[in-house]
Design a protein around this motif. Sequence first.
Motif, PDB file in Angstrom:
ATOM      1  N   PRO A 105     -10.183  69.189  -5.988  1.00 60.18           N
ATOM      2  CA  PRO A 105     -11.164  70.250  -4.727  1.00 60.18           C
ATOM      3  C   PRO A 105     -11.713  71.252  -6.320  1.00 60.18           C
ATOM      4  N   LEU A 106     -12.740  71.885  -5.899  1.00 61.26           N
ATOM      5  CA  LEU A 106     -13.445  73.102  -6.569  1.00 61.26           C
ATOM      6  C   LEU A 106     -13.770  74.257  -5.084  1.00 61.26           C
ATOM      7  N   PHE A 107     -13.910  74.078  -4.346  1.00 63.95           N
ATOM      8  CA  PHE A 107     -13.788  75.162  -3.041  1.00 63.95           C
ATOM      9  C   PHE A 107     -14.754  74.652  -2.315  1.00 63.95           C
ATOM     10  N   GLY A 108     -14.358  75.331  -0.616  1.00 60.68           N
ATOM     11  CA  GLY A 108     -14.188  74.666   0.187  1.00 60.68           C
ATOM     12  C   GLY A 108     -14.535  73.175   0.552  1.00 60.68           C
ATOM     13  N   PRO A 109     -15.913  72.905   1.102  1.00 59.37           N
ATOM     14  CA  PRO A 109     -15.516  71.424   0.858  1.00 59.37           C
ATOM     15  C   PRO A 109     -16.279  69.876  -0.444  1.00 59.37           C
ATOM     16  N   ALA A 110     -16.835  70.692  -0.772  1.00 56.14           N
ATOM     17  CA  ALA A 110     -16.748  70.787  -2.490  1.00 56.14           C
ATOM     18  C   ALA A 110     -15.867  70.162  -3.612  1.00 56.14           C
ATOM     19  N   SER A 111     -16.002  69.101  -3.758  1.00 57.31           N
ATOM     20  CA  SER A 111     -14.519  68.666  -4.579  1.00 57.31           C
ATOM     21  C   SER A 111     -15.676  67.769  -5.486  1.00 57.31           C
ATOM     22  N   LEU A 112     -14.076  67.377  -7.121  1.00 53.88           N
ATOM     23  CA  LEU A 112     -15.031  66.804  -8.084  1.00 53.88           C
ATOM     24  C   LEU A 112     -14.960  65.533  -8.596  1.00 53.88           C
ATOM     25  N   LEU A 113     -14.914  63.769  -7.851  1.00 53.88           N
ATOM     26  CA  LEU A 113     -14.554  62.647  -8.047  1.00 53.88           C
ATOM     27  C   LEU A 113     -14.971  62.285  -9.674  1.00 53.88           C
ATOM     28  N   MET A 114     -12.843  62.102 -10.216  1.00 53.50           N
ATOM     29  CA  MET A 114     -13.616  61.913 -11.905  1.00 53.50           C
ATOM     30  C   MET A 114     -12.709  60.322 -11.453  1.00 53.50           C
ATOM     31  N   GLU A 115     -13.390  59.642 -12.349  1.00 52.70           N
ATOM     32  CA  GLU A 115     -12.988  57.797 -12.184  1.00 52.70           C
ATOM     33  C   GLU A 115     -13.222  57.999 -13.703  1.00 52.70           C
ATOM     34  N   TYR A 116     -11.943  57.115 -14.096  1.00 48.50           N
ATOM     35  CA  TYR A 116     -11.482  56.696 -15.624  1.00 48.50           C
ATOM     36  C   TYR A 116     -10.796  55.195 -14.778  1.00 48.50           C
ATOM     37  N   SER A 117     -11.132  54.856 -16.382  1.00 42.17           N
ATOM     38  CA  SER A 117     -10.839  53.413 -17.234  1.00 42.17           C
ATOM     39  C   SER A 117     -10.127  53.069 -18.345  1.00 42.17           C
ATOM     40  N   GLY A 118      -9.758  52.919 -18.628  1.00 45.95           N
ATOM     41  CA  GLY A 118      -9.012  52.002 -19.665  1.00 45.95           C
ATOM     42  C   GLY A 118      -8.641  50.388 -20.129  1.00 45.95           C
ATOM     43  N   THR A 119      -9.009  50.244 -21.274  1.00 43.33           N
ATOM     44  CA  THR A 119      -8.594  48.606 -21.370  1.00 43.33           C
ATOM     45  C   THR A 119      -7.599  48.927 -22.474  1.00 43.33           C
ATOM     46  N   THR A 120      -6.955  47.523 -23.176  1.00 40.93           N
ATOM     47  CA  THR A 120      -6.438  46.973 -24.486  1.00 40.93           C
ATOM     48  C   THR A 120      -7.742  46.040 -25.153  1.00 40.93           C
ATOM     49  N   ALA A 121      -8.325  45.590 -24.568  1.00 44.77           N
ATOM     50  CA  ALA A 121      -8.596  44.238 -25.108  1.00 44.77           C
ATOM     51  C   ALA A 121      -9.790  45.244 -26.120  1.00 44.77           C
ATOM     52  N   LYS A 122     -10.413  44.365 -26.668  1.00 41.06           N
ATOM     53  CA  LYS A 122     -11.390  44.333 -27.749  1.00 41.06           C
ATOM     54  C   LYS A 122     -12.083  44.635 -27.107  1.00 41.06           C
ATOM     55  N   SER A 123     -12.998  43.672 -26.364  1.00 39.42           N
ATOM     56  CA  SER A 123     -14.280  43.732 -25.712  1.00 39.42           C
ATOM     57  C   SER A 123     -14.548  44.747 -25.016  1.00 39.42           C
ATOM     58  N   GLY A 124     -13.957  45.577 -25.353  1.00 40.76           N
ATOM     59  CA  GLY A 124     -13.972  46.838 -23.724  1.00 40.76           C
ATOM     60  C   GLY A 124     -13.490  47.015 -22.644  1.00 40.76           C
ATOM     61  N   ILE A 125     -14.116  45.664 -22.161  1.00 43.67           N
ATOM     62  CA  ILE A 125     -14.707  45.207 -20.923  1.00 43.67           C
ATOM     63  C   ILE A 125     -12.904  45.514 -19.726  1.00 43.67           C
ATOM     64  N   VAL A 126     -13.203  46.015 -19.153  1.00 47.35           N
ATOM     65  CA  VAL A 126     -11.637  46.411 -17.521  1.00 47.35           C
ATOM     66  C   VAL A 126     -11.552  45.263 -16.518  1.00 47.35           C
ATOM     67  N   ALA A 127     -10.230  44.758 -16.667  1.00 50.32           N
ATOM     68  CA  ALA A 127     -10.073  44.023 -15.653  1.00 50.32           C
ATOM     69  C   ALA A 127     -10.180  44.526 -14.264  1.00 50.32           C
ATOM     70  N   LYS A 128     -10.837  43.870 -13.815  1.00 48.90           N
ATOM     71  CA  LYS A 128     -10.292  44.112 -12.289  1.00 48.90           C
ATOM     72  C   LYS A 128      -9.386  43.834 -11.323  1.00 48.90           C
ATOM     73  N   LYS A 129      -8.886  44.527 -10.411  1.00 45.70           N
ATOM     74  CA  LYS A 129      -7.080  44.024  -9.680  1.00 45.70           C
ATOM     75  C   LYS A 129      -8.293  42.820  -8.957  1.00 45.70           C
ATOM     76  N   PRO A 130      -7.260  41.827  -9.054  1.00 44.96           N
ATOM     77  CA  PRO A 130      -8.261  40.658  -7.590  1.00 44.96           C
ATOM     78  C   PRO A 130      -7.877  41.800  -6.405  1.00 44.96           C
ATOM     79  N   GLU A 131      -8.798  40.477  -5.739  1.00 47.29           N
ATOM     80  CA  GLU A 131      -8.842  41.638  -4.092  1.00 47.29           C
ATOM     81  C   GLU A 131      -7.792  40.577  -3.210  1.00 47.29           C
ATOM     82  N   LYS A 132      -6.812  41.375  -2.734  1.00 46.42           N
ATOM     83  CA  LYS A 132      -6.282  40.613  -1.604  1.00 46.42           C
ATOM     84  C   LYS A 132      -6.870  39.843  -0.205  1.00 46.42           C
ATOM     85  N   PRO A 133      -6.333  38.942  -0.689  1.00 42.31           N
ATOM     86  CA  PRO A 133      -7.132  38.197   0.881  1.00 42.31           C
ATOM     87  C   PRO A 133      -6.342  38.376   2.157  1.00 42.31           C
ATOM     88  N   GLN A 134      -7.716  39.329   3.487  1.00 41.31           N
ATOM     89  CA  GLN A 134      -7.397  39.528   4.523  1.00 41.31           C
ATOM     90  C   GLN A 134      -6.596  38.506   5.700  1.00 41.31           C
TER      91      GLN A 134
END
Length: 134
Positions: A105-134
Amino acid sequence: MRNTQYSSKQHQKGISLIGLILSMGVLILIAVLAMKVVPTAIEYNSIRKAIFSAKNAGSTVREIQIAFDKQADVGYFDAIAGKDLVIVKNGEEVEVSFEYTKKIPLFGPASLLMEYSGTTAKSGIVAKKPEKPQ
């Protein structure tokens, strides 16, 4: 004979009071933003170190999660837990990945959204979590 009094416009240098106030305002805004963002960046680096440490500490999914949770306790971060990690076996190599967002949160209704990701893979591609069936 020379005039010993200088004209005020010829030798004035520097910043005006309004310019000083505006530049100080900008510097204060940058400092406040940095004070809010830097702790999340430090937390992200701690999480990245923890996944490498956890990957080397275990061979099964559960062992890696437990090792990560121990690192989280020591590192004082709580953005994600061991259950939030995506652990994939790629041949003989185990790859650990994570993704999370942090809303600052910054001020009033304004906020900053930070998206972080990381992996140990040598390729650097972050694996996605499998979607849960609905």
